[in-house]
Design a protein around this motif. Structure first.
Motif, mmCIF file in Angstrom:
data_model
loop_
_atom_site.group_PDB
_atom_site.id
_atom_site.type_symbol
_atom_site.label_atom_id
_atom_site.label_comp_id
_atom_site.label_asym_id
_atom_site.label_seq_id
_atom_site.Cartn_x
_atom_site.Cartn_y
_atom_site.Cartn_z
ATOM 1 N N TYR A 198 0.718 -1.270 0.056
ATOM 2 C CA TYR A 198 0.213 0.030 -0.013
ATOM 3 C C TYR A 198 0.901 1.124 -0.092
ATOM 4 C CZ TYR A 198 -2.914 3.579 2.142
ATOM 5 O OH TYR A 198 -3.791 4.654 2.494
ATOM 6 N N PHE A 199 2.181 1.412 1.001
ATOM 7 C CA PHE A 199 2.799 2.464 0.929
ATOM 8 C C PHE A 199 3.645 2.563 -0.275
ATOM 9 C CE2 PHE A 199 3.097 2.330 5.712
ATOM 10 C CZ PHE A 199 2.298 3.333 5.956
ATOM 11 N N TRP A 200 4.148 1.613 -0.922
ATOM 12 C CA TRP A 200 4.695 1.416 -2.153
ATOM 13 C C TRP A 200 3.868 1.943 -3.276
ATOM 14 C CZ3 TRP A 200 7.312 -3.663 -4.713
ATOM 15 C CH2 TRP A 200 8.072 -3.180 -5.489
ATOM 16 N N LEU A 201 2.697 1.723 -3.383
ATOM 17 C CA LEU A 201 1.843 2.476 -4.413
ATOM 18 C C LEU A 201 1.399 3.824 -4.287
ATOM 19 C CD1 LEU A 201 0.608 1.287 -7.037
ATOM 20 C CD2 LEU A 201 -1.615 0.736 -5.726
ATOM 21 N N ALA A 202 1.202 4.113 -2.791
ATOM 22 C CA ALA A 202 0.806 5.476 -2.523
ATOM 23 C C ALA A 202 2.139 6.332 -2.524
ATOM 24 C CB ALA A 202 0.444 5.560 -0.864
ATOM 25 N N ILE A 203 3.361 6.017 -2.238
ATOM 26 C CA ILE A 203 4.447 6.904 -2.274
ATOM 27 C C ILE A 203 4.797 7.281 -4.130
ATOM 28 C CG2 ILE A 203 7.092 7.016 -1.949
ATOM 29 C CD1 ILE A 203 6.190 5.506 0.714
ATOM 30 N N GLU A 204 4.817 5.878 -4.727
ATOM 31 C CA GLU A 204 5.013 5.872 -6.009
ATOM 32 C C GLU A 204 4.083 7.118 -6.813
ATOM 33 O OE1 GLU A 204 4.151 3.009 -9.420
ATOM 34 O OE2 GLU A 204 5.909 2.596 -8.495
ATOM 35 N N ASN A 205 3.061 7.272 -6.135
ATOM 36 C CA ASN A 205 1.946 8.116 -6.767
ATOM 37 C C ASN A 205 1.924 9.398 -6.024
ATOM 38 O OD1 ASN A 205 0.549 6.653 -9.037
ATOM 39 N ND2 ASN A 205 1.066 5.115 -7.879
ATOM 40 N N SER A 400 -8.305 6.754 -5.557
ATOM 41 C CA SER A 400 -8.009 7.881 -6.542
ATOM 42 C C SER A 400 -6.700 7.655 -7.355
ATOM 43 C CB SER A 400 -7.786 8.937 -5.578
ATOM 44 O OG SER A 400 -6.401 8.991 -4.692
ATOM 45 N N ILE A 401 -5.766 6.840 -6.824
ATOM 46 C CA ILE A 401 -4.662 6.369 -7.873
ATOM 47 C C ILE A 401 -5.249 5.896 -9.103
ATOM 48 C CG2 ILE A 401 -2.653 4.888 -7.888
ATOM 49 C CD1 ILE A 401 -2.158 5.622 -4.938
ATOM 50 N N MET A 402 -6.117 4.720 -8.713
ATOM 51 C CA MET A 402 -6.833 4.069 -9.873
ATOM 52 C C MET A 402 -7.346 4.956 -10.879
ATOM 53 S SD MET A 402 -9.446 0.666 -9.519
ATOM 54 C CE MET A 402 -10.642 1.942 -8.896
ATOM 55 N N GLN A 403 -8.314 5.881 -10.228
ATOM 56 C CA GLN A 403 -8.894 6.899 -11.127
ATOM 57 C C GLN A 403 -7.978 7.493 -12.164
ATOM 58 O OE1 GLN A 403 -11.790 8.747 -8.928
ATOM 59 N NE2 GLN A 403 -12.786 6.761 -8.402
ATOM 60 N N SER A 404 -6.845 8.231 -11.389
ATOM 61 C CA SER A 404 -5.878 9.000 -12.134
ATOM 62 C C SER A 404 -4.882 8.331 -12.960
ATOM 63 C CB SER A 404 -5.014 9.799 -10.768
ATOM 64 O OG SER A 404 -4.185 8.878 -10.248
ATOM 65 N N ARG A 405 -4.643 6.822 -12.864
ATOM 66 C CA ARG A 405 -3.779 6.210 -13.764
ATOM 67 C C ARG A 405 -4.503 5.642 -14.825
ATOM 68 N NH1 ARG A 405 1.113 4.645 -11.368
ATOM 69 N NH2 ARG A 405 1.571 3.708 -13.138
ATOM 70 N N GLY A 406 -5.994 5.695 -14.598
ATOM 71 C CA GLY A 406 -6.820 5.192 -15.653
ATOM 72 C C GLY A 406 -6.843 3.682 -15.823
ATOM 73 N N TRP A 407 -6.566 3.284 -14.360
ATOM 74 C CA TRP A 407 -6.660 1.470 -14.398
ATOM 75 C C TRP A 407 -8.028 0.923 -14.156
ATOM 76 C CZ3 TRP A 407 -2.299 1.527 -10.118
ATOM 77 C CH2 TRP A 407 -0.968 1.626 -10.762
ATOM 78 N N LYS A 408 -8.338 -0.273 -14.853
ATOM 79 C CA LYS A 408 -9.572 -0.891 -14.501
ATOM 80 C C LYS A 408 -9.079 -1.475 -13.089
ATOM 81 C CE LYS A 408 -11.516 -0.045 -18.457
ATOM 82 N NZ LYS A 408 -12.513 0.747 -18.644
ATOM 83 N N ASP A 410 -9.413 -4.749 -12.170
ATOM 84 C CA ASP A 410 -8.485 -5.780 -12.457
ATOM 85 C C ASP A 410 -7.089 -5.475 -12.455
ATOM 86 O OD1 ASP A 410 -8.971 -4.892 -14.822
ATOM 87 O OD2 ASP A 410 -8.785 -7.054 -15.784
ATOM 88 N N LYS A 411 -6.878 -4.270 -13.088
ATOM 89 C CA LYS A 411 -5.350 -3.988 -13.324
ATOM 90 C C LYS A 411 -4.965 -3.411 -11.922
ATOM 91 C CE LYS A 411 -1.663 -1.598 -15.123
ATOM 92 N NZ LYS A 411 -0.542 -2.537 -15.296
ATOM 93 N N PHE A 412 -5.672 -2.654 -11.184
ATOM 94 C CA PHE A 412 -5.334 -2.130 -10.207
ATOM 95 C C PHE A 412 -5.058 -3.262 -8.900
ATOM 96 C CE2 PHE A 412 -7.425 -1.106 -5.848
ATOM 97 C CZ PHE A 412 -6.499 -0.487 -5.235
ATOM 98 N N ILE A 413 -5.925 -4.105 -8.873
ATOM 99 C CA ILE A 413 -5.856 -5.248 -7.885
ATOM 100 C C ILE A 413 -4.596 -6.035 -8.125
ATOM 101 C CG2 ILE A 413 -6.876 -7.387 -7.199
ATOM 102 C CD1 ILE A 413 -9.533 -6.237 -7.680
ATOM 103 N N ARG A 414 -4.153 -6.357 -9.521
ATOM 104 C CA ARG A 414 -3.204 -6.954 -9.888
ATOM 105 C C ARG A 414 -1.673 -6.162 -9.432
ATOM 106 N NH1 ARG A 414 -4.357 -7.623 -14.731
ATOM 107 N NH2 ARG A 414 -3.027 -6.052 -15.605
ATOM 108 N N GLU A 415 -1.730 -4.866 -9.640
ATOM 109 C CA GLU A 415 -0.675 -4.020 -9.296
ATOM 110 C C GLU A 415 -0.347 -3.953 -7.848
ATOM 111 O OE1 GLU A 415 1.275 -1.901 -10.513
ATOM 112 O OE2 GLU A 415 0.898 -2.093 -12.612
ATOM 113 N N LEU A 416 -1.329 -4.030 -6.986
ATOM 114 C CA LEU A 416 -1.088 -4.085 -5.574
ATOM 115 C C LEU A 416 -0.577 -5.634 -5.065
ATOM 116 C CD1 LEU A 416 -1.646 -2.240 -3.261
ATOM 117 C CD2 LEU A 416 -3.792 -3.171 -2.770
ATOM 118 N N LYS A 417 -1.289 -6.658 -5.809
ATOM 119 C CA LYS A 417 -0.851 -7.894 -5.410
ATOM 120 C C LYS A 417 0.719 -8.422 -6.041
ATOM 121 C CE LYS A 417 -2.245 -12.567 -6.421
ATOM 122 N NZ LYS A 417 -3.239 -13.608 -6.833
ATOM 123 N N ASP A 418 1.012 -7.654 -7.226
ATOM 124 C CA ASP A 418 2.191 -7.894 -7.675
ATOM 125 C C ASP A 418 3.270 -7.229 -6.839
ATOM 126 O OD1 ASP A 418 1.507 -9.273 -9.835
ATOM 127 O OD2 ASP A 418 1.534 -7.510 -11.460
#
Length: 468
Positions: A198-205, A400-408, A410-418
């Motif tokens: 969660y922190f990784w994705l938040a800080i990257e964005n 908000s990250i998912m919306q700003s990056r234009g992710w669907k 399933d793409k967002f869930i995969r990013e967090l899981k990866d």
């Protein structure tokens, strides 16, 4: 009750006399010698052997080694307490006064009394020497000093009986030469893999975070660790009273405050450094701890689009808000919504073991239009009974990250899981050093599929070793 006994080589009367004579003569010899570019340990050894020959001292090899030990300890180290500073399991070293045993904080056994005791003149001289080696001056006129030692440890010292009635004192918070990384936080149980993903994705964005908690709750440690998620080429500025933050980015400016000179001029405050930082076009601003007018400037920076991270003393989210809104900080109520995440750290017990945990992670979701209060959304909470982390709700920040990056979805869930899978893999392989993690984060930002494929094929260690 535990005791920490420091055992050093014993000297005969003759060896003591030689040691004292060499010590006095070396101070003159080393003052005259140019050692700025030399190996100082080698110079010390060479000059000492020269003096042994000059004295025609009848010393056997064992005696020479004992004398050399004390000379290196006193000239290059920190005299009596040098063995304590060399022990990787000791976090803090403190001397409370004259004739009082030195205490330490051990990672496993907590507070322990040692067999080291200072006399008054010896302690005064030692405190002055430590401050001078740290680039600071201490005197009866200015009897309190905060300083950073040469190895990065934090020193707080007082001189004489002006402000500490038991005599001079010092406390050293040891710097961990091998910095704590997110993989260590997982191993310590401070955070879960999900929290760090969660922190990784938040800080990257570019989401702004405040790490709050009591003394020694791990605020600075977690800030240091998650700073590895900051993109490697981003421009970062850190601002502190005493150097504690250690980043591993090339494009980094480290700012430290300065007290005024005699006459009241030349002071550089955190507020001054933060104002200057805003003119340097930073992408990330890290402030060691906010406690005064600099916090308002920090929130103004957040409001204008700068990503900021900081720590503060507060035990819960409501205390964070109260401290920010009231004297001496006075952040306007509406400006608080610029903050994205608050992480509350605690130092507590699991059974008989003292531990540090991320007690609660909360998102600031804006202002309530009806009441005007800050709206918060708790994402993760630590469960003390099971020593586990529970997801408390859906994340406004991640949405908000998912919306700003234009992710669907399933793409967002995969990013967090990866990201979670990469951290889990690295922990399983023991890849905990900051270089490995920095390279993985950098590689993932450039070519995620390459890193994921290396994880699947169990070739990530080889890939990283090629790029070291």
């Amino acid at each position: 009750m535990f005791h920490y006994r420091v055992v050093e080589p014993s000297l005969t009367t003759y060896e003591k006399e030689i040691l004292e004579r060499v010590y006095d003569d070396l101070q003159d010899v080393l003052t005259l010698a140019d050692t700025s570019k030399a190996d100082k340990d080698a110079v010390l050894t060479d000059k000492t052997l020269t003096l042994f020959k000059r004295y025609r001292a009848s010393l056997d090899v064992a005696s020479m080694h004992k004398i050399m030990y004390y000379l290196h300890r006193n000239f290059r180290g920190y005299e009596k307490i040098n063995p304590l500073l060399s022990d990787p399991n000791i976090e803090d070293v403190s001397c409370d006064g004259v004739g009082v045993p030195v205490f330490l904080y051990h990672r496993k056994y907590r507070n322990i009394m040692t067999n080291i005791v200072f006399g008054e003149l010896e302690l005064n001289s030692f405190v002055i020497k430590m401050c001078q080696k740290s680039g600071k001056q201490i005197s009866i006129g200015e009897p309190m000093v905060d300083a950073t030692m040469s190895d990065g440890s934090r020193l707080q010292a007082t001189l004489g009986r002006e402000v500490t009635t038991r005599g001079s004192s010092f406390t050293i918070r040891k710097f961990k030469g091998d910095p704590i990384t997110p993989i260590d936080l997982i191993g310590f149980g401070t955070c879960s893999i999900d929290i760090l993903a969660y922190f990784w994705l938040a800080i990257e964005n570019s989401k702004s975070i405040i790490f709050a908690g009591g003394t020694a709750s791990g605020k600075t440690s977690i800030l240091n660790a998650v700073s590895l998620f900051i993109p490697s080429l981003a421009k970062v500025i850190t601002i502190e009273d005493t150097r504690e933050l250690t980043l591993h980015h090339e494009n980094w400016i480290a700012g430290v405050t300065r007290k005024s000179f005699t006459g009241g001029t030349g002071e550089v405050s955190m507020y001054d450094l933060l104002k200057a930082a805003l003119r340097q076009r930073p992408e990330y601003i890290l402030v060691g701890e906010v406690r005064g007018e600099e916090a308002l400037t920090l929130f103004q920076a957040m409001s204008t689009g700068h990503t900021t991270y900081s720590t503060m003393h507060a035990g819960d989210v409501q205390t964070v808000v109260n401290r920010l809104e009231n004297e001496p900080i006075n952040v306007p109520h509406a400006m608080l919504q610029s903050l994205d995440i608050v992480c509350i750290q605690v130092q507590t017990y699991v059974g008989e073991v003292r531990v540090r945990r991320s007690n609660s992670i909360v998102e600031v979701t804006g202002l309530d239009t009806r009441t005007g209060n800050i709206r918060i959304n708790e994402i993760y909470r630590w469960n003390p009974a099971a020593d586990t982390f529970k997801k408390a709700g859906e994340s406004y920040v991640l949405n908000s990250i998912m919306q700003s990056r234009g992710w669907k979805q399933d793409k967002f869930i995969r990013e967090l899981k990866d990201r979670g899978n990469i951290l889990k893999y690295m922990r399983g392989k023991g890849m905990r050093d900051y270089i490995s993690l920095s390279l993985v984060v950098q590689a993932y930002s450039v070519n995620p599929e390459l890193v994921l494929e290396a994880v699947r094929n169990d070739t990530l260690p080889e890939m990283i070793s090629q790029h070291r």
